[in-house]
Design an enzyme around this catalytic site. Sequence first.
Site, PDB file in Angstrom:
ATOM      1  CG  ASP A  13      -1.914  -1.146   1.191  1.00  0.00           C
ATOM      2  OD1 ASP A  13      -2.313  -1.565   0.089  1.00  0.00           O
ATOM      3  OD2 ASP A  13      -2.256  -1.641   2.277  1.00  0.00           O
ATOM      4  CE  LYS A  16       2.500  -2.522  -4.280  1.00  0.00           C
ATOM      5  NZ  LYS A  16       2.105  -2.114  -2.934  1.00  0.00           N
ATOM      6  N   GLY A  40      -4.505  -4.327  -3.749  1.00  0.00           N
ATOM      7  CA  GLY A  40      -5.500  -3.319  -4.083  1.00  0.00           C
ATOM      8  C   GLY A  40      -4.747  -2.051  -4.449  1.00  0.00           C
ATOM      9  CG  HIS A  41      -2.046  -1.919  -6.965  1.00  0.00           C
ATOM     10  ND1 HIS A  41      -1.107  -2.389  -7.845  1.00  0.00           N
ATOM     11  CD2 HIS A  41      -1.790  -2.529  -5.789  1.00  0.00           C
ATOM     12  CE1 HIS A  41      -0.315  -3.249  -7.212  1.00  0.00           C
ATOM     13  NE2 HIS A  41      -0.718  -3.354  -5.966  1.00  0.00           N
ATOM     14  CD  GLN A 225       0.777  -8.876  -2.665  1.00  0.00           C
ATOM     15  OE1 GLN A 225       1.386  -9.436  -3.554  1.00  0.00           O
ATOM     16  NE2 GLN A 225      -0.489  -8.550  -2.800  1.00  0.00           N
TER      17      GLN A 225
HETATM   18  P1  GDP Z   1      -0.664   0.323  -3.554  1.00  0.00           P
HETATM   19  O1  GDP Z   1      -1.307  -0.932  -3.081  1.00  0.00           O
HETATM   20  O2  GDP Z   1       0.795   0.367  -3.270  1.00  0.00           O
HETATM   21  O3  GDP Z   1      -0.970   0.642  -4.997  1.00  0.00           O
HETATM   22  O4  GDP Z   1      -1.319   1.504  -2.685  1.00  0.00           O
HETATM   23  P2  GDP Z   1      -2.889   1.688  -2.369  1.00  0.00           P
HETATM   24  O5  GDP Z   1      -3.566   2.148  -3.594  1.00  0.00           O
HETATM   25  O6  GDP Z   1      -3.420   0.492  -1.671  1.00  0.00           O
HETATM   26  O7  GDP Z   1      -2.834   2.830  -1.266  1.00  0.00           O
HETATM   27  C1  GDP Z   1      -2.307   4.086  -1.515  1.00  0.00           C
HETATM   28  C2  GDP Z   1      -3.417   5.145  -1.312  1.00  0.00           C
HETATM   29  O8  GDP Z   1      -2.822   6.420  -1.225  1.00  0.00           O
HETATM   30  C3  GDP Z   1      -4.385   5.249  -2.486  1.00  0.00           C
HETATM   31  O9  GDP Z   1      -5.635   5.620  -1.984  1.00  0.00           O
HETATM   32  C4  GDP Z   1      -3.790   6.357  -3.347  1.00  0.00           C
HETATM   33  O10 GDP Z   1      -4.753   7.033  -4.146  1.00  0.00           O
HETATM   34  C5  GDP Z   1      -3.256   7.261  -2.288  1.00  0.00           C
HETATM   35  N1  GDP Z   1      -2.083   8.051  -2.649  1.00  0.00           N
HETATM   36  C6  GDP Z   1      -0.997   7.682  -3.390  1.00  0.00           C
HETATM   37  N2  GDP Z   1      -0.077   8.660  -3.394  1.00  0.00           N
HETATM   38  C7  GDP Z   1      -0.580   9.666  -2.628  1.00  0.00           C
HETATM   39  C8  GDP Z   1      -0.076  10.935  -2.216  1.00  0.00           C
HETATM   40  O11 GDP Z   1       1.018  11.347  -2.541  1.00  0.00           O
HETATM   41  N3  GDP Z   1      -0.881  11.682  -1.385  1.00  0.00           N
HETATM   42  C9  GDP Z   1      -2.102  11.244  -0.973  1.00  0.00           C
HETATM   43  N4  GDP Z   1      -2.814  12.045  -0.180  1.00  0.00           N
HETATM   44  N5  GDP Z   1      -2.604  10.065  -1.359  1.00  0.00           N
HETATM   45  C10 GDP Z   1      -1.842   9.278  -2.156  1.00  0.00           C
HETATM   46  P1  IMO Z   2      -0.873  -4.149  -2.226  1.00  0.00           P
HETATM   47  O1  IMO Z   2      -0.441  -4.699  -3.556  1.00  0.00           O
HETATM   48  C1  IMO Z   2      -0.938  -4.548   2.113  1.00  0.00           C
HETATM   49  C2  IMO Z   2      -0.850  -8.608   3.774  1.00  0.00           C
HETATM   50  C3  IMO Z   2      -2.109  -9.024   4.510  1.00  0.00           C
HETATM   51  C4  IMO Z   2      -1.501  -9.953   5.559  1.00  0.00           C
HETATM   52  C5  IMO Z   2      -0.389 -10.649   4.767  1.00  0.00           C
HETATM   53  C6  IMO Z   2      -0.775 -12.021   4.214  1.00  0.00           C
HETATM   54  O2  IMO Z   2      -2.176  -3.448  -2.247  1.00  0.00           O
HETATM   55  O3  IMO Z   2       0.233  -3.381  -1.586  1.00  0.00           O
HETATM   56  P2  IMO Z   2      -2.331 -12.743   2.153  1.00  0.00           P
HETATM   57  O4  IMO Z   2      -3.785 -12.518   1.915  1.00  0.00           O
HETATM   58  O5  IMO Z   2      -1.436 -12.202   1.108  1.00  0.00           O
HETATM   59  O6  IMO Z   2      -2.000 -14.177   2.478  1.00  0.00           O
HETATM   60  O7  IMO Z   2      -2.025 -11.932   3.526  1.00  0.00           O
HETATM   61  O8  IMO Z   2      -0.072  -9.780   3.695  1.00  0.00           O
HETATM   62  N1  IMO Z   2      -1.086  -8.116   2.385  1.00  0.00           N
HETATM   63  C7  IMO Z   2      -1.062  -6.827   2.046  1.00  0.00           C
HETATM   64  N2  IMO Z   2      -0.924  -5.711   2.792  1.00  0.00           N
HETATM   65  N3  IMO Z   2      -1.037  -4.439   0.782  1.00  0.00           N
HETATM   66  C8  IMO Z   2      -1.149  -5.534   0.010  1.00  0.00           C
HETATM   67  O9  IMO Z   2      -1.142  -5.488  -1.343  1.00  0.00           O
HETATM   68  C9  IMO Z   2      -1.198  -6.804   0.641  1.00  0.00           C
HETATM   69  N4  IMO Z   2      -1.320  -8.073   0.188  1.00  0.00           N
HETATM   70  C10 IMO Z   2      -1.233  -8.854   1.271  1.00  0.00           C
HETATM   71  O10 IMO Z   2      -2.744  -7.935   5.101  1.00  0.00           O
HETATM   72  O11 IMO Z   2      -0.881  -9.214   6.576  1.00  0.00           O
HETATM   73 MG    MG Z   3      -2.867  -1.553  -1.840  1.00  0.00          MG
END
Ligand code: GDP
Ligand code: IMO
Ligand code: MG
Length: 433
Positions: A13, A16, A40-41, A225
């Site tokens: 999270d 990415k 979840g991206h 991840q």
């Molecule tokens: P990922 O799994 O690495 O793709 O990250 P996620 O999408 O799960 O979580 C990142 C969250 O932060 C998302 O809701 C993005 O829209 C948000 N986000 C990313 N970069 C920024 C930033 O620079 N500032 C803010 N406020 N939100 C951001």
């Molecule tokens: P993105 O791509 C954050 C964490 C779960 C748990 C551990 C094992 O959005 O960054 P799993 O279901 O993979 O067997 O769970 O890994 N986890 C993540 N945490 N972002 C993710 O993906 C994750 N994918 C798995 O919360 O701790």
């Molecule tokens: Mg994510």
Amino acid sequence: MPLDILVGAQWGDEGKGRITDRLSAQADIVARYSGGDNAGHSVTVGARLFKLHLIPSGILHPRTRAVLGNGMVIHPGTLLDEIGSLAAAGVDVGPQRLLLAPGAHIITPAHRALDGAEEALRGGSSLGTTGRGIGPAYTDKAARLGVRAEAMRDPPAFAEAVRRHEERLARLLESHYGCAAPDPGESARLYREYAERLRPHLAETGALLAEALAAGQTILAEGAQGTLLDLDHGTYPYVTSSSPSAAGALLGLGLGPRHVRRVIGVAKAFQTRVGAGPFPTEVHGQMSERLRGTGANPWDEFGTTTGRPRRVGWLDGVLLRYAARVNGLTDLALTKLDILSGIPTLLLCSAYRRHDRRTADLTGTPAELEGFTPDYESLDGWDADVSRLQSWESLPAGAHAYLEHVEQIAGVPIRWISVGPERDQLIVHEGAA
Ligand code: GDP
Ligand code: IMO
Ligand code: MG
């Protein structure tokens, strides 16, 4: 013929999806190489917010092709839902653009049931998985008992393979876990339908990626991840069951290391974790609410996949340095700098202490983190809203000091600074060393 690999440098999270979306503008192909719909991206494009679980974020750029690599585990129902919602939003997700590796493994209903049953059995020491069947699917892959995407070429035979697979796991669910198992016949019927719809997407992705590189095209490998969730290099056993670190990209796409140009680590300007496991710089109380947000904004720290509140803390420089080593990072992208605006004093962990010994480098495995306490440096924060700034020079002095400190601790230049979720809320640090 460059291959750029983008990895999460923390516990997932990191943003990415958002960085991939921006860098995909220059890529011919964007490829996911590991994990499944545990990811979840979130990607914001204008007024639209896309939440992608399986399909690479690069799909949002019309000229970029998207690959689901052999290192992934695919839940066909999730993939079809995602194809459907992207198509409804006007994104071309046809079989010419969205290519599925034959070697990717299929997640079945019994995998999900097993994930839940195993977590329930662990009780208080559960891992906090996403419940998507990731661990059981990779277990079957390693045990050479899995069903691969290539089997979907023949839907009736695929359905039969799924039925036999589900019967085996039903025995395990019932006898070992004492759980009711999903009906194998029903799963076979459903998966036959999935195969009919997904088989046009099957493509020899390994050869296709190699040809693209030979033709001078650019490939961006999109990690899911993060490094600290890596099965080998993360905080075992509180990890996922795949290889999100840079080496996983080569294995998960079927490419050799000589193509790699850049390894980009994405890190948040602070630290988050969802699920159980060690987290030395975790904060509680008021500061945690400040860093997490209330949930009012889409970017507040609540899981994209599960909606769970994320644990939050100060940036852990020791772990960032470790991620730089494990991945061979050439560049960093630091996200969510805007969230730190207005915090008077920022803490940055530059070393750990254990038994009065100070260590700036993690030489053991991060599984041992429980015994360490962070050694913090205090830095003055800044008040200005940075979210509309467009250049490194325009950032306040406090932000410069913070970023330079992070670079120095990580030993990697920060080339991109994200100050908001939108495409243009990204500062390119041209002068990065
Ligand atoms: P990922 O799994 O690495 O793709 O990250 P996620 O999408 O799960 O979580 C990142 C969250 O932060 C998302 O809701 C993005 O829209 C948000 N986000 C990313 N970069 C920024 C930033 O620079 N500032 C803010 N406020 N939100 C951001
Ligand atoms: P993105 O791509 C954050 C964490 C779960 C748990 C551990 C094992 O959005 O960054 P799993 O279901 O993979 O067997 O769970 O890994 N986890 C993540 N945490 N972002 C993710 O993906 C994750 N994918 C798995 O919360 O701790
Ligand atoms: Mg994510």
